[in-house]
Design a protein around this motif. Structure first.
Motif, PDB file in Angstrom:
ATOM      1  N   LEU A 127       0.844  -1.205   0.000  1.00 47.93           N
ATOM      2  CA  LEU A 127       0.000   0.000   0.000  1.00 47.93           C
ATOM      3  C   LEU A 127       0.874   1.249   0.000  1.00 47.93           C
ATOM      4  CD1 LEU A 127      -2.594   1.650   0.382  1.00 47.93           C
ATOM      5  CD2 LEU A 127      -2.549   1.069   2.808  1.00 47.93           C
ATOM      6  N   LEU A 128       0.642   2.119  -0.972  1.00 42.13           N
ATOM      7  CA  LEU A 128       1.284   3.422  -0.981  1.00 42.13           C
ATOM      8  C   LEU A 128       0.353   4.343  -0.186  1.00 42.13           C
ATOM      9  CD1 LEU A 128       3.803   4.866  -2.480  1.00 42.13           C
ATOM     10  CD2 LEU A 128       2.034   5.912  -3.866  1.00 42.13           C
ATOM     11  N   HIS A 129       0.596   4.345   1.132  1.00 40.74           N
ATOM     12  CA  HIS A 129      -0.247   5.130   2.031  1.00 40.74           C
ATOM     13  C   HIS A 129      -0.297   6.591   1.599  1.00 40.74           C
ATOM     14  CE1 HIS A 129      -1.221   2.581   5.482  1.00 40.74           C
ATOM     15  NE2 HIS A 129      -0.029   2.039   5.401  1.00 40.74           N
ATOM     16  N   SER A 130      -1.476   7.179   1.750  1.00 45.24           N
ATOM     17  CA  SER A 130      -1.547   8.637   1.614  1.00 45.24           C
ATOM     18  C   SER A 130      -1.107   9.263   2.929  1.00 45.24           C
ATOM     19  CB  SER A 130      -2.981   9.050   1.312  1.00 45.24           C
ATOM     20  OG  SER A 130      -3.834   8.571   2.345  1.00 45.24           O
ATOM     21  N   GLY A 131      -1.087   8.470   3.983  1.00 48.78           N
ATOM     22  CA  GLY A 131      -0.821   8.981   5.322  1.00 48.78           C
ATOM     23  C   GLY A 131      -2.100   9.135   6.128  1.00 48.78           C
ATOM     24  N   ALA A 132      -3.241   9.025   5.446  1.00 41.03           N
ATOM     25  CA  ALA A 132      -4.532   9.257   6.111  1.00 41.03           C
ATOM     26  C   ALA A 132      -4.740   8.310   7.292  1.00 41.03           C
ATOM     27  CB  ALA A 132      -5.668   9.105   5.102  1.00 41.03           C
ATOM     28  N   ARG A 133      -4.263   7.084   7.152  1.00 42.22           N
ATOM     29  CA  ARG A 133      -4.457   6.114   8.234  1.00 42.22           C
ATOM     30  C   ARG A 133      -3.839   6.600   9.543  1.00 42.22           C
ATOM     31  NH1 ARG A 133      -5.840   0.889   9.122  1.00 42.22           N
ATOM     32  NH2 ARG A 133      -4.609  -0.401  10.536  1.00 42.22           N
ATOM     33  N   TYR A 134      -2.756   7.371   9.451  1.00 43.40           N
ATOM     34  CA  TYR A 134      -2.065   7.796  10.675  1.00 43.40           C
ATOM     35  C   TYR A 134      -2.447   9.209  11.085  1.00 43.40           C
ATOM     36  CZ  TYR A 134       0.627   3.825   9.061  1.00 43.40           C
ATOM     37  OH  TYR A 134       0.979   2.606   8.625  1.00 43.40           O
ATOM     38  N   ALA A 135      -3.276   9.875  10.263  1.00 46.73           N
ATOM     39  CA  ALA A 135      -3.507  11.312  10.468  1.00 46.73           C
ATOM     40  C   ALA A 135      -3.973  11.647  11.885  1.00 46.73           C
ATOM     41  CB  ALA A 135      -4.516  11.829   9.440  1.00 46.73           C
ATOM     42  N   VAL A 136      -4.927  10.864  12.403  1.00 49.19           N
ATOM     43  CA  VAL A 136      -5.474  11.188  13.715  1.00 49.19           C
ATOM     44  C   VAL A 136      -4.516  10.772  14.828  1.00 49.19           C
ATOM     45  CG1 VAL A 136      -7.361  10.701  15.331  1.00 49.19           C
ATOM     46  CG2 VAL A 136      -7.850  11.064  12.895  1.00 49.19           C
ATOM     47  N   THR A 137      -3.900   9.583  14.684  1.00 50.87           N
ATOM     48  CA  THR A 137      -3.113   9.042  15.791  1.00 50.87           C
ATOM     49  C   THR A 137      -1.651   9.499  15.788  1.00 50.87           C
ATOM     50  OG1 THR A 137      -2.774   7.081  14.443  1.00 50.87           O
ATOM     51  CG2 THR A 137      -4.515   6.969  16.101  1.00 50.87           C
ATOM     52  N   ASP A 138      -1.095   9.820  14.622  1.00 50.41           N
ATOM     53  CA  ASP A 138       0.327  10.164  14.540  1.00 50.41           C
ATOM     54  C   ASP A 138       0.517  11.102  13.350  1.00 50.41           C
ATOM     55  OD1 ASP A 138       3.066  10.283  14.270  1.00 50.41           O
ATOM     56  OD2 ASP A 138       3.389   8.104  14.268  1.00 50.41           O
TER      57      ASP A 138
ATOM     58  N   GLU B 296       2.637  13.320  12.568  1.00 42.88           N
ATOM     59  CA  GLU B 296       3.977  13.478  11.994  1.00 42.88           C
ATOM     60  C   GLU B 296       4.229  12.378  10.955  1.00 42.88           C
ATOM     61  OE1 GLU B 296       8.593  13.340  13.468  1.00 42.88           O
ATOM     62  OE2 GLU B 296       7.009  13.459  14.975  1.00 42.88           O
ATOM     63  N   SER B 297       3.886  11.120  11.308  1.00 46.06           N
ATOM     64  CA  SER B 297       4.012  10.006  10.362  1.00 46.06           C
ATOM     65  C   SER B 297       3.153  10.258   9.135  1.00 46.06           C
ATOM     66  CB  SER B 297       3.559   8.695  11.002  1.00 46.06           C
ATOM     67  OG  SER B 297       4.559   8.199  11.839  1.00 46.06           O
ATOM     68  N   ALA B 298       1.974  10.807   9.358  1.00 40.81           N
ATOM     69  CA  ALA B 298       1.069  11.074   8.243  1.00 40.81           C
ATOM     70  C   ALA B 298       1.698  12.068   7.270  1.00 40.81           C
ATOM     71  CB  ALA B 298      -0.258  11.607   8.764  1.00 40.81           C
ATOM     72  N   ALA B 299       2.339  13.100   7.807  1.00 43.18           N
ATOM     73  CA  ALA B 299       2.979  14.093   6.951  1.00 43.18           C
ATOM     74  C   ALA B 299       4.143  13.484   6.177  1.00 43.18           C
ATOM     75  CB  ALA B 299       3.453  15.274   7.794  1.00 43.18           C
ATOM     76  N   GLU B 300       4.908  12.609   6.844  1.00 41.37           N
ATOM     77  CA  GLU B 300       6.007  11.899   6.167  1.00 41.37           C
ATOM     78  C   GLU B 300       5.456  11.068   5.008  1.00 41.37           C
ATOM     79  OE1 GLU B 300       9.028  11.007   9.892  1.00 41.37           O
ATOM     80  OE2 GLU B 300       7.973   9.326   8.989  1.00 41.37           O
ATOM     81  N   CYS B 301       4.347  10.372   5.292  1.00 41.17           N
ATOM     82  CA  CYS B 301       3.746   9.492   4.282  1.00 41.17           C
ATOM     83  C   CYS B 301       3.334  10.263   3.031  1.00 41.17           C
ATOM     84  CB  CYS B 301       2.519   8.780   4.846  1.00 41.17           C
ATOM     85  SG  CYS B 301       2.918   7.311   5.760  1.00 41.17           S
ATOM     86  N   ILE B 302       2.632  11.365   3.217  1.00 40.22           N
ATOM     87  CA  ILE B 302       2.121  12.059   2.027  1.00 40.22           C
ATOM     88  C   ILE B 302       3.272  12.652   1.219  1.00 40.22           C
ATOM     89  CG2 ILE B 302       1.574  14.250   3.215  1.00 40.22           C
ATOM     90  CD1 ILE B 302      -0.338  12.615   0.250  1.00 40.22           C
ATOM     91  N   SER B 303       4.311  13.092   1.918  1.00 40.18           N
ATOM     92  CA  SER B 303       5.444  13.640   1.195  1.00 40.18           C
ATOM     93  C   SER B 303       6.143  12.534   0.387  1.00 40.18           C
ATOM     94  CB  SER B 303       6.371  14.314   2.212  1.00 40.18           C
ATOM     95  OG  SER B 303       7.690  14.237   1.787  1.00 40.18           O
ATOM     96  N   GLU B 304       6.343  11.358   1.011  1.00 38.00           N
ATOM     97  CA  GLU B 304       6.975  10.235   0.296  1.00 38.00           C
ATOM     98  C   GLU B 304       6.051   9.688  -0.787  1.00 38.00           C
ATOM     99  OE1 GLU B 304      10.249   8.931   0.602  1.00 38.00           O
ATOM    100  OE2 GLU B 304      10.339  10.901   1.560  1.00 38.00           O
ATOM    101  N   ASN B 305       4.752   9.717  -0.519  1.00 36.37           N
ATOM    102  CA  ASN B 305       3.763   9.264  -1.497  1.00 36.37           C
ATOM    103  C   ASN B 305       3.964  10.033  -2.800  1.00 36.37           C
ATOM    104  OD1 ASN B 305       1.163   9.694  -2.945  1.00 36.37           O
ATOM    105  ND2 ASN B 305       0.289   8.354  -1.375  1.00 36.37           N
ATOM    106  N   ARG B 306       4.118  11.370  -2.684  1.00 36.24           N
ATOM    107  CA  ARG B 306       4.263  12.199  -3.895  1.00 36.24           C
ATOM    108  C   ARG B 306       5.587  11.899  -4.589  1.00 36.24           C
ATOM    109  NH1 ARG B 306       1.779  16.651  -0.381  1.00 36.24           N
ATOM    110  NH2 ARG B 306      -0.436  16.308  -0.858  1.00 36.24           N
ATOM    111  N   ILE B 307       6.625  11.658  -3.793  1.00 37.07           N
ATOM    112  CA  ILE B 307       7.940  11.367  -4.385  1.00 37.07           C
ATOM    113  C   ILE B 307       7.914  10.026  -5.128  1.00 37.07           C
ATOM    114  CG2 ILE B 307      10.339  10.785  -3.818  1.00 37.07           C
ATOM    115  CD1 ILE B 307      10.096  12.849  -1.501  1.00 37.07           C
ATOM    116  N   LEU B 308       7.357   8.990  -4.468  1.00 35.43           N
ATOM    117  CA  LEU B 308       7.382   7.651  -5.076  1.00 35.43           C
ATOM    118  C   LEU B 308       6.545   7.582  -6.352  1.00 35.43           C
ATOM    119  CD1 LEU B 308       7.340   5.354  -1.913  1.00 35.43           C
ATOM    120  CD2 LEU B 308       9.263   5.891  -3.393  1.00 35.43           C
ATOM    121  N   ARG B 309       5.487   8.363  -6.415  1.00 35.07           N
ATOM    122  CA  ARG B 309       4.695   8.386  -7.652  1.00 35.07           C
ATOM    123  C   ARG B 309       5.552   8.863  -8.820  1.00 35.07           C
ATOM    124  NH1 ARG B 309      -1.193   8.658  -6.993  1.00 35.07           N
ATOM    125  NH2 ARG B 309      -1.618   8.425  -4.782  1.00 35.07           N
TER     126      ARG B 309
END
Lengths: 559, 419
Positions: free
Chosen positions: A73-84, A86-99
């Protein structure tokens, strides 16, 4: 701390090979990276791109640990948005890079977070707010719109949020990183385990390796050693004489026999078991469970009937069609979670990135550990640890992995759109299959002779030429490695047609017929381990057929 | 539609029962869904993976094995009879019940076999290989035949092997579609000039060899195709070796047995599936309904269930239990899902022995009571492990013939009574 079996730590320390008599001239590297998962592969690539002399070592094959045992799964980060957040922000930034850099490994499917009648619709508002804070495009849509976008979704849903989730092929991603590392001068040793370290004056200066095929031992010298061995990193660290407080967390998943959904489906609630359904290649995946296991079990990877039932139940909540869809196999991976150093109870667990300089922490120079994190953030993990390695070596080089496409994703915007993909592929199924898996590297595969396009694996459209290319260029030792490079045997037949064909090709170029015969037996047994927990319906029919062909007709089961 | 007997399942078991009954002048129909294990046949009809002595102690060592119902005496007689049945249908089987031989596996191993189609290579003893000069000919681009593996297997037994690859223009055409280079596709091309060209090419390579092996890709319709090829190849001895996956001689056997059944007056209803049944007042099965003939009842005096195991859908596993899907017969199977399967797919698999429970005359039980005018034959029966015991064909043939004989005998009695 009861997770460490009694005396285990001591035994590992004893087994440490230590400095041995080295007659032959030892090879020297700037950096040796331990672990052929996506983190190690990404680190090898980053180090090689920055001009370091690199060796990557892996005890089995690439992506055999958690890297190949997750959702893809190429997370958007949404799964971690409420609980973490910072991880969510990392995810969306990497999501854009990996695409961009791993375009040929990514299927831009988008995802939905759905609210079912038994869920709290109030959570959705909190969720959308947290996503936006992390920079994730989260767009609430009506249940009607969700049903239109994803017809397989549970029609009872009362709310949905669209997010930029996607599917990513972790085998392909790992392999592309290793390939690029190699293209930039890195060396790779798969099927080599770490026996111990050469330590001189509180500094790691070398690694003692064992060739797992021949049993020979080999020592290499290195200015820095990176421990990127995932959950096995705890044991690696002990061999170097330092401790990391790790927490093995098992996650089980099920593979369905065809692609039920086209968008990633998630439950819009606090993350829980069996609440993500990801489409990938020809199949769909439901996961995961989350269970703390003792260290003795990290290599077991067995999925229990209870886990299967939890996953089936959760899956049917997301997409009711799953309850009548064939389950192809079950598998599990172990997350390498790390507890804070001041938290021996492991209560304070983070899923964030952990980069440890053991010189600072333990007074051991030349040894660093990169762990925690997730598939999504492998590149960022690689960047952080490579920054650390470079600073230790006083090597001045910028990271370029966020902008340099991986091999396979280099050909401009061609593969970007669906139309682009079509331009780039050829007419025969084997060529189309190869192009979908290897991106622009399909040019290296070469379909010169008519026989090259013949299909080895009919379920996944893998041709003779692709198999030969993988054997030639992608670090294939065993038949099972070929599966991870090409997807042979991953489709509905689970290898009963293609295993022998692929072994036939390997016997021509790579190994003896005797070894190739052993490979087939190992291959069908490996496939069976995943089928066994879900062996009913068509999966049991296929199992009976597999035994008939390989044991009954071929006699592979004869003593 | 009214018959004296209806057989559910058109694989080896259904056809063998059907031919026997049709030959005895019975009005008989076979309803076949179309999937047959014969299509993946090794070239041999296997009775027992080891030697004959072990069969003598079977009632002690494997008390619930279907062979104990048939009995060794009948097994021996049926083996002879099936050889004759195959001969009349146009196929030659070598070997007999007294003296097993070895068949060659697709990867160069040897396995004991009792009856093997004549075109296949067989060996009386492993020592027969010593010093033999064997040419193994593969077809360029054909992926389901493994000459190198066969060469090293036979080489280990002392044979001197050479591997050659040949190609034919007729086969090049198959490459247009990536999935056509398969045994059945090749077999369609193996006629006329292509066959002559192949014989010429292989003859040119065969100098000094005393045995030539080719993949089993000759003759979907009859044995004459391979015979013709072998005549052109003289003086070297030519035989075929098995391919993996679809088997041309297996497809042919399915076809010739079906034709024989029809020739004898049997009615073959293909591509149809039985979905339900009706009982008469005395609890006997009166008729069957199928998917394709929803408005017609298939009536008969007797019925034979020859639907096979999981592969043939004679047994169906759900995530909760294992059932016989047509009649809901009593099934012998482990209850817990975790106990259905063994740890290794190449090791013992408990599910192989699952199947329907029958009485001493092959009447399956339902709710603990035998269904009087129903007989279960072949792989749907409990108690045998076709793979580990190498008894798949033996159980099918012997129970299929026994059920047919039971029906003939019962009918005879019924007629006598009514006279």
């Amino acid at each position: 701390m009861g997770l460490w079996p009694k005396g285990w730590r001591e035994r590992v320390k004893e087994k440490n090979g230590g400095p041995k008599a080295m007659e032959q001239k030892q090879k020297e590297y700037d950096v040796v990276i331990i672990g052929g998962g996506v983190t190690g592969a990404g680190t090898a690539r980053d180090c090689a791109l920055r001009g370091l002399k690199v060796l990557l070592v892996e005890r089995k094959d690439l992506a055999t640990g958690a890297s190949g045992r997750n959702h893809g799964l190429l997370h958007s980060g949404a799964r971690y948005a409420v609980t973490d957040n910072e991880s969510a922000a990392e995810c969306i930034s990497e999501n854009r890079i990996l695409r961009q850099i791993a375009r040929h490994c990514v299927e831009p499917t988008d995802g939905l977070f759905i609210t079912l009648p038994e869920d709290d619709l109030g959570y959705q508002e909190q969720f959308v707010g947290a996503c936006r804070r992390a920079g994730i495009d989260a767009e609430p849509i009506s249940p009607e719109e969700a049903r239109r976008l994803e017809p397989s979704v549970n029609p009872a849903l009362i709310g949905a949020v669209r997010v930029p989730d996607a599917a990513i092929d972790p085998f392909r991603l790992t392999s592309a990183n290793v390939l690029d590392a190699r293209l930039h001068g890195a060396e790779v040793l798969t099927y080599h385990s770490v026996e111990g370290f050469v330590v001189e004056q509180a500094r790691v200066v070398g690694v003692v390796l064992r060739n797992c095929t021949t049993g020979e031992s080999l020592t290499v010298r290195s200015r820095v050693v990176v421990n990127a061995a995932g959950i096995w990193g705890a044991e690696i660290a002990l061999k170097a004489g330092v401790e990391i407080n790790m927490y093995p967390s098992k996650g089980a998943l099920l593979v369905f026999g065809h692609r039920v959904n086209n968008m990633v489906l998630n439950r819009c609630r606090v993350p829980s078991d069996a609440d993500i359904l990801v489409p990938g290649n020809t199949i769909s995946l439901i996961g995961t469970t989350s269970e703390r296991i003792p260290f003795e079990e990290i290599d077991k990877n067995e999925v229990t009937a209870r886990e299967v039932d939890i996953l089936l139940e959760g899956g049917a909540k997301l997409a009711p069609a799953l309850s009548s869809t064939r389950v192809l196999r079950a598998y599990s991976g172990v997350r390498p979670l790390v507890a804070a150093d001041n938290d021996p109870s492991c209560r304070n667990i983070s899923r964030g990135i952990v980069c440890i300089d053991h010189a600072e922490r333990d007074g051991l120079e030349g040894f660093v550990t990169i762990t925690g994190g997730k598939l999504m953030t492998y590149r960022l993990m690689a960047e952080r640890v490579t920054d650390l390695v470079c600073s230790k070596l006083s090597h001045n080089a910028e990271c370029s992995t966020a902008t340099t496409p991986l091999p396979g994703s280099k050909s401009g915007a061609k593969a970007e759109s669906k139309r682009g993909r079509r331009e780039f592929v050829a007419k025969r199924p084997g060529e189309r299959g190869a192009a979908s898996r290897h991106g622009d590297r399909v040019e290296q595969i070469g379909f010169q002779r008519a026989a090259d396009a013949a299909l080895v694996c009919e379920c996944e459209r893998v041709s003779v030429a692709e198999v030969e290319y993988a054997i030639r260029s992608l670090d294939v030792t065993h038949l099972d490695d070929l599966r991870r490079r090409t997807r042979i045997g991953m489709g509905t037949c689970q290898g009963h047609i293609c295993a022998m064909r692929a072994a036939g090709i390997m016997a021509k170029t790579k190994t003896t017929t005797e070894r190739a015969t052993e490979f087939v037996a190992d291959f069908v047994e490996e496939r069976w381990r995943g089928v066994r927990p879900v062996a009913w319906g068509d999966s049991l029919v296929e199992a009976q057929f597999t035994q008939w062909i390989y044991d009954g007709i071929c006699g592979l089961g004869d003593k | 539609m009214r018959y004296e007997a209806i057989i559910i399942g058109g694989g080896l078991g259904g056809l063998v029962s059907g031919i026997r009954l049709a030959q005895a002048g019975r009005r008989v129909a076979i309803i076949s869904a179309g999937k047959s294990a014969l299509h993946f046949c090794s070239g041999s009809l296997e009775l027992w993976s080891k030697w004959r002595e072990e069969l003598l102690g079977l009632s002690e060592s494997h008390p619930s094995h279907p062979y104990n119902i048939v009995g060794l005496e009948r097994l021996e007689r049926y083996t002879k009879e099936v050889k004759e049945m195959f001969r009349r249908a146009g196929m030659s089987l070598v070997g007999d019940f007294e003296k097993p031989h070895y068949r060659l596996t697709p990867i160069g191993g040897l396995k004991p076999a009792w009856l093997t189609l004549e075109e296949y290579v067989t060996f009386g003893a492993k020592s027969d290989l010593e010093g033999r000069r064997v040419l193994i000919v593969g077809l360029e681009g054909y992926l389901d035949f493994y000459p190198e593996f066969i060469a090293s297997g036979l080489g280990r037994l002392g044979a001197e092997c050479r591997v050659e690859k040949v190609s034919l223009p007729e086969l090049e055409r198959l490459r247009e579609s990536a999935a056509e280079m398969r045994a059945v596709g090749i077999a369609r091309q193996m006629q006329g000039e292509a066959l002559e060209r192949l014989a010429e090419k292989v003859s040119g390579l065969a100098e000094g060899c005393d045995l030539v092996l080719l993949p089993a890709v000759f003759g979907l319709a009859d044995e004459e195709c391979f015979r013709r090829f072998a005549r052109m190849m003289k003086p070297a001895e030519v035989r075929v070796a098995p391919t993996v996956s679809a088997s041309v001689p297996g497809v042919r056997a399915q076809r010739l047995l079906s034709e024989e059944f029809v020739r004898l007056g049997g009615q073959l209803i293909q591509g149809d599936r039985v979905v339900s049944y009706q009982l008469d007042r005395s609890g006997r099965i009166e008729s069957l309904s199928t998917i394709n003939h929803a408005d017609i009842l298939f009536r008969a005096d007797d019925f034979i269930l020859a639907t096979g195991s999981f592969f043939g859908r004679g047994l169906v596993a759900t995530s909760e239990n294992i059932v016989e899907p047509i009649f809901g017969l009593d099934v012998v199977a482990a209850e817990a899902r975790e106990e259905w399967c063994g740890e290794k797919i190449l090791g013992e698999q408990p599910f192989q022995r699952f199947g329907v429970r029958v009485d001493g005359r092959l009447h399956p039980l339902k709710g603990g009571r035998p269904v009087e005018n129903l007989y279960a034959v072949g792989s749907v029966l409990a108690g045998a492990d076709a793979v580990k015991e190498g008894c798949g064909a033996g159980v099918v043939i012997s129970t299929a013939l026994m059920a047919a004989d039971e029906i003939l005998e019962q009918n005879g009695k019924r007629k006598e009574e009514s006279l």
